[in-house]
Design an enzyme around this catalytic site. Structure first.
Site, mmCIF file in Angstrom:
data_model
loop_
_atom_site.group_PDB
_atom_site.id
_atom_site.type_symbol
_atom_site.label_atom_id
_atom_site.label_comp_id
_atom_site.label_asym_id
_atom_site.label_seq_id
_atom_site.Cartn_x
_atom_site.Cartn_y
_atom_site.Cartn_z
ATOM 1 N N GLU A 1 29.300 -19.701 -50.180
ATOM 2 C CA GLU A 1 28.862 -19.865 -48.802
ATOM 3 C C GLU A 1 29.391 -21.137 -48.135
ATOM 4 O O GLU A 1 29.413 -22.215 -48.731
ATOM 5 C CB GLU A 1 27.326 -19.877 -48.757
ATOM 6 N N ASP B 1 33.587 -41.569 -87.203
ATOM 7 C CA ASP B 1 34.849 -42.198 -87.601
ATOM 8 C C ASP B 1 34.681 -43.678 -87.931
ATOM 9 O O ASP B 1 35.653 -44.418 -88.106
ATOM 10 C CB ASP B 1 35.916 -42.025 -86.513
ATOM 11 N N GLU C 1 30.617 -55.288 -86.358
ATOM 12 C CA GLU C 1 30.249 -55.902 -85.084
ATOM 13 C C GLU C 1 28.830 -55.527 -84.657
ATOM 14 O O GLU C 1 28.179 -56.259 -83.909
ATOM 15 C CB GLU C 1 31.235 -55.470 -83.983
ATOM 16 N N LYS D 1 31.166 -16.634 -47.621
ATOM 17 C CA LYS D 1 29.951 -16.235 -46.907
ATOM 18 C C LYS D 1 29.769 -17.083 -45.654
ATOM 19 O O LYS D 1 29.791 -18.308 -45.707
ATOM 20 C CB LYS D 1 28.722 -16.396 -47.808
ATOM 21 N N ASP E 1 22.200 -11.149 -57.286
ATOM 22 C CA ASP E 1 21.872 -12.127 -56.243
ATOM 23 C C ASP E 1 21.231 -13.341 -56.918
ATOM 24 O O ASP E 1 20.008 -13.504 -56.917
ATOM 25 C CB ASP E 1 20.903 -11.489 -55.244
ATOM 26 N N PHE F 1 19.895 -8.246 -44.254
ATOM 27 C CA PHE F 1 18.768 -8.741 -45.041
ATOM 28 C C PHE F 1 17.554 -7.823 -44.900
ATOM 29 O O PHE F 1 16.769 -7.959 -43.954
ATOM 30 C CB PHE F 1 18.423 -10.157 -44.597
ATOM 31 N N ASN G 1 31.410 -38.858 -83.707
ATOM 32 C CA ASN G 1 32.449 -38.192 -84.503
ATOM 33 C C ASN G 1 32.580 -38.757 -85.908
ATOM 34 O O ASN G 1 33.491 -38.384 -86.664
ATOM 35 C CB ASN G 1 33.798 -38.247 -83.783
ATOM 36 N N THR H 1 26.759 -12.990 -43.592
ATOM 37 C CA THR H 1 25.386 -12.975 -44.075
ATOM 38 C C THR H 1 24.406 -13.266 -42.947
ATOM 39 O O THR H 1 24.794 -13.426 -41.793
ATOM 40 C CB THR H 1 25.237 -13.996 -45.225
#
Length: 389
Positions: free
Chosen positions: A100, A368, A352, A136, A18, A182, A366, A160
């Site tokens: 749900e 590059d 730049e 649910k 749960d 419940f 990465n 539920t």
């Protein structure tokens, strides 16, 4: 070696987690898992799940377009987020996940049916069979009637917020796959009503209620499964050993795992056959009458719907705030990127770049030799996260 209580429980009852916490599900390896709006809201605020939240928000923005308000995007993302968590959970467990329907639709049969179909469509679009999903729905008369329609379409339902025998009978008559009575919330009501601090496990009002429902189902041959839920202590759980399923929070799963001792089976088809339960003919009039006469069920159903609705509103607000921050970072990244992309080719080269080499190297993920728009956004997002700490 003596088995712990969790090991013994698994021999007579299907154990369900749960929680929306994926790490907890990985730890306890339940067959099934169930979530609710409160659990999803809690999980969505954990740092380890921000990627799921952010990806869901981005997809919702793409679907609605740039003109949509953050509130509209958050509302759509909320409808997608439970499925996003469900898909992650299904990668871990072998069984089913419960997702749900919006609790604010609890008294609207047609809207509940529509959202149930939409949830299933999302799962099936992701390659997941509907047999692995339980929709649910709150156990109002309108919700139960919606489940009856969905079940006929092969969409399995988990009813539920169930507190009374009248709700359970209506669910079974509607052909619901599963119900979630419940236990702990029933105990809460009786403690407040009577002023008592506690009840022995065998006298716990929630335990007695689930036992009554289980015996009724088994005695009269209903196929609907009973899954006790909302536990306050492991005594309630051990008193329901033998129930079809029990959905248990990570904290109580851990307590069961660390506790040894004998665990006798308390519920069984054989015992149910000997119960003194009498068959009740139930129509809407009878349902409404029984519901009105059961103050506990009436109050707790109303309280539960309001609580889940409030959790949904909190989640939508959280998502709208997160989207605003995300898009603020994205816009800032775009502005900075265009300043440094001098030739407009979609990349920033070292030549730049006017900043330090250390910052360039950090943004060039990465390695590059150039910074892409995505790397710029990622870099600013990391700065944003550090600023929050």
């Amino acid at each position: 070696m003596t088995k712990n209580l969790l090991e013994q429980l698994r021999e007579v009852t299907i154990v369900v987690a749960d929680t929306g916490d994926i790490q907890a599900i990985e730890k306890f390896q339940p067959r099934d898992a169930t979530t609710n709006p409160s659990l999803i809201t809690a999980a969505a605020q954990m740092s380890q799940y921000q990627e799921i939240v952010d990806e869901t928000l981005k997809k919702a923005r793409e679907e609605l377009g740039t003109d949509a308000t953050p509130s509209d995007v958050a509302n759509l993302a909320f409808k997608r987020l439970a499925v996003a968590f469900g898909l992650k959970i299904l990668q871990i467990i072998p069984g089913r996940v419960s997702t749900e329907v919006d609790a604010r639709l609890s008294y609207d049969t047609e809207s509940t049916i529509a959202q149930g179909r939409d949830l299933i469509a999302q799962y099936e679009a992701a390659g997941v069979s509907r047999d692995r999903i339980l929709i649910k729905i709150a156990s109002t008369w309108e919700g139960i009637k919606a489940a009856e329609v969905l079940e006929k379409e092969g969409i399995h339902c988990n009813l539920t917020l169930l507190f009374g025998l009248h709700q359970a009978i209506a669910c079974a008559e509607a052909g619901a796959t599963l119900i979630s009575p419940f236990v702990g919330r029933i105990l809460d009501w009786y403690k407040k009503e009577t002023g008592r601090d506690s009840y022995p496990p065998a006298e716990d009002p929630g335990v007695l209620s689930v036992t009554q429902v289980y015996n009724y189902y088994k005695k009269f041959g209903y196929k609907t499964e009973v899954m006790g839920a909302s536990f306050r202590n492991i005594g309630e759980i051990t008193e329901l050993a033998g129930c079809d399923l029990l959905t248990i929070s990570p904290g109580l799963l851990g307590e069961l795992e660390s506790t040894t001792g004998e665990l006798p089976t308390k519920l069984s088809v054989e015992k149910a056959a000997q119960s003194d339960a009498e068959k009740i003919a139930l129509d809407k009039e009878t349902f409404d009458q029984m519901h009105a006469e059961n103050r506990m069920a009436s109050q707790k159903l109303d309280e539960g719907i309001k609580g889940f609705s409030k959790a949904l509103e909190s989640l939508e607000n959280l998502l709208a705030d997160r989207l605003t921050r995300l898009e603020g970072v994205t816009h800032a990244a775009e502005d900075i990127f265009h300043i440094y992309d001098l030739d407009g080719d979609g990349f920033i080269t070292r030549e730049e770049w006017a900043g330090t080499d250390a910052v360039f190297d950090a943004l060039d993920i990465n390695q590059d030799g150039k910074i892409s728009p995505e790397e710029m956004a990622s870099g600013l997002g990391a700065v944003f996260q550090l600023a929050k700490v």
